[in-house]
Scaffold this active site. Structure first.
Site, mmCIF file in Angstrom:
data_model
loop_
_atom_site.group_PDB
_atom_site.id
_atom_site.type_symbol
_atom_site.label_atom_id
_atom_site.label_comp_id
_atom_site.label_asym_id
_atom_site.label_seq_id
_atom_site.Cartn_x
_atom_site.Cartn_y
_atom_site.Cartn_z
ATOM 1 N N LYS A 113 0.841 -1.211 0.000
ATOM 2 C CA LYS A 113 0.000 0.000 0.000
ATOM 3 C C LYS A 113 0.874 1.259 0.000
ATOM 4 O O LYS A 113 0.580 2.220 -0.709
ATOM 5 C CB LYS A 113 -0.881 0.029 1.246
ATOM 6 N N ASP A 150 -8.581 0.580 4.290
ATOM 7 C CA ASP A 150 -8.989 -0.807 4.515
ATOM 8 C C ASP A 150 -9.495 -1.339 3.179
ATOM 9 O O ASP A 150 -10.288 -0.680 2.497
ATOM 10 C CB ASP A 150 -10.070 -0.916 5.591
ATOM 11 N N SER A 151 -8.998 -2.491 2.814
ATOM 12 C CA SER A 151 -9.278 -2.976 1.464
ATOM 13 C C SER A 151 -9.297 -4.494 1.449
ATOM 14 O O SER A 151 -8.957 -5.133 2.442
ATOM 15 C CB SER A 151 -8.209 -2.434 0.504
ATOM 16 N N ASP A 165 -2.860 -9.705 -6.026
ATOM 17 C CA ASP A 165 -2.720 -9.213 -7.409
ATOM 18 C C ASP A 165 -2.489 -10.328 -8.436
ATOM 19 O O ASP A 165 -3.064 -10.279 -9.535
ATOM 20 C CB ASP A 165 -1.584 -8.182 -7.503
HETATM 21 P P1 ITT Z 1 -2.810 -2.116 7.204
HETATM 22 O O1 ITT Z 1 -4.066 -2.431 7.982
HETATM 23 O O2 ITT Z 1 -1.606 -1.904 8.087
HETATM 24 O O3 ITT Z 1 -3.009 -1.015 6.204
HETATM 25 P P2 ITT Z 1 -3.275 -4.715 6.030
HETATM 26 O O4 ITT Z 1 -2.522 -5.556 5.056
HETATM 27 O O5 ITT Z 1 -3.677 -5.372 7.335
HETATM 28 O O6 ITT Z 1 -2.416 -3.397 6.320
HETATM 29 P P3 ITT Z 1 -6.051 -4.543 5.306
HETATM 30 O O7 ITT Z 1 -6.537 -4.942 6.649
HETATM 31 O O8 ITT Z 1 -6.751 -3.418 4.595
HETATM 32 O O9 ITT Z 1 -4.522 -4.110 5.331
HETATM 33 O O10 ITT Z 1 -6.055 -5.843 4.407
HETATM 34 C C1 ITT Z 1 -6.067 -5.731 3.038
HETATM 35 C C2 ITT Z 1 -5.570 -7.022 2.416
HETATM 36 O O11 ITT Z 1 -6.229 -7.157 1.159
HETATM 37 C C3 ITT Z 1 -4.085 -6.911 2.119
HETATM 38 O O12 ITT Z 1 -3.310 -7.488 3.153
HETATM 39 C C4 ITT Z 1 -3.967 -7.659 0.813
HETATM 40 O O13 ITT Z 1 -3.862 -9.020 1.073
HETATM 41 C C5 ITT Z 1 -5.312 -7.419 0.158
HETATM 42 N N1 ITT Z 1 -5.240 -6.283 -0.769
HETATM 43 C C6 ITT Z 1 -5.710 -5.011 -0.592
HETATM 44 N N2 ITT Z 1 -5.417 -4.247 -1.641
HETATM 45 C C7 ITT Z 1 -4.747 -5.023 -2.494
HETATM 46 C C8 ITT Z 1 -4.165 -4.801 -3.756
HETATM 47 O O14 ITT Z 1 -4.169 -3.609 -4.327
HETATM 48 N N3 ITT Z 1 -3.572 -5.821 -4.348
HETATM 49 C C9 ITT Z 1 -3.523 -7.039 -3.780
HETATM 50 N N4 ITT Z 1 -4.029 -7.339 -2.593
HETATM 51 C C10 ITT Z 1 -4.650 -6.338 -1.948
#
Ligand code: ITT
Length: 202
Positions: A12, A72-73, A160
């Site tokens: 990210k 959050d994604s 991805d």
């Molecule tokens: P932070 O909370 O510290 O930001 P995190 O990895 O825990 O980091 P999330 O809870 O939002 O973040 O989880 C999102 C997950 O979804 C992330 O770990 C990836 O596995 C996936 N993800 C989100 N955006 C993505 C992208 O652009 N490409 C690939 N996978 C993605």
């Protein structure tokens, strides 16, 4: 404008630097606590992370920032009832790599399953500078696509290599990051953030 980026996800961080080059980011420090994300929806979690980071930074911050940005994604797969969705970061954590987690996710789909899926991103912005009036802002972005039959490519991060955006034959793992940045869930959410926050315009 200088923002605290409330994320420990290196993928990210790379993307925000490319998508919002006009901003200076202060990274969430290694000694800072894990931020809460206990909500049922992306929006709840994005707000929890942004508010949690603001509260901690007020006490422990080492420099002035104009606001906090949290993301959050996740990947929502129709055949998995929208999963792993908000649990995307916690899916198959018993496996050590995304290559293996992606293979497990694909193995959960029968051969004839509906492979429709989408990436969703919710950004929460919390202002800190007095000149930025108002409360928290949330914006979202999504990109529609489908799941590949196998893990393909090394670009990007996370899921991805198994996601093929509509209109393409290659996964986000195979496409150059410049292409992902024109249509991704995060790119769309960043564009929406710029619309809400004229201060962000370069
Ligand atoms: P932070 O909370 O510290 O930001 P995190 O990895 O825990 O980091 P999330 O809870 O939002 O973040 O989880 C999102 C997950 O979804 C992330 O770990 C990836 O596995 C996936 N993800 C989100 N955006 C993505 C992208 O652009 N490409 C690939 N996978 C993605």
């Amino acid at each position: 404008m200088k923002l605290l980026l409330a994320s420990r996800n290196a993928g990210k961080l790379r993307e925000f630097s490319a998508l919002l080059p006009e901003l200076q980011f202060v990274l969430w420090p290694a000694e800072a606590p894990e931020l809460p994300e206990t909500g049922a929806f992306f929006q709840d979690n994005a707000l929890q992370k942004a508010e949690g980071a603001r509260a901690w930074w007020r006490e422990h911050g080492t420099e002035a920032v104009d606001g906090v940005l949290a993301d959050d994604s996740g990947l929502c797969v129709d055949a998995l009832w929208g999963g792993p969705g908000v649990l995307s970061a916690r899916f198959a954590l018993d496996l050590p790599s995304y290559l293996e987690r992606n293979r497990r996710l694909l193995a959960m789909l029968p051969g004839d399953a509906d492979r429709r899926a989408r990436f969703v991103c919710v950004l929460a912005f919390v202002p800190l500078a007095a000149r930025l009036k108002g409360g928290p802002i949330t914006v979202s972005g999504a990109v529609e696509g489908g799941l590949a039959l196998e893990h393909r490519g090394e670009n990007g991060f996370g899921y991805d290599p198994i996601f093929i955006p509509d209109g393409f034959d290659q996964t986000f793992g195979e496409l150059p990051s410049s292409t992902k940045h024109t249509l991704s869930h995060r790119a769309r959410a960043c564009a929406a953030l710029r619309e809400c926050l004229p201060e962000l315009h370069p």
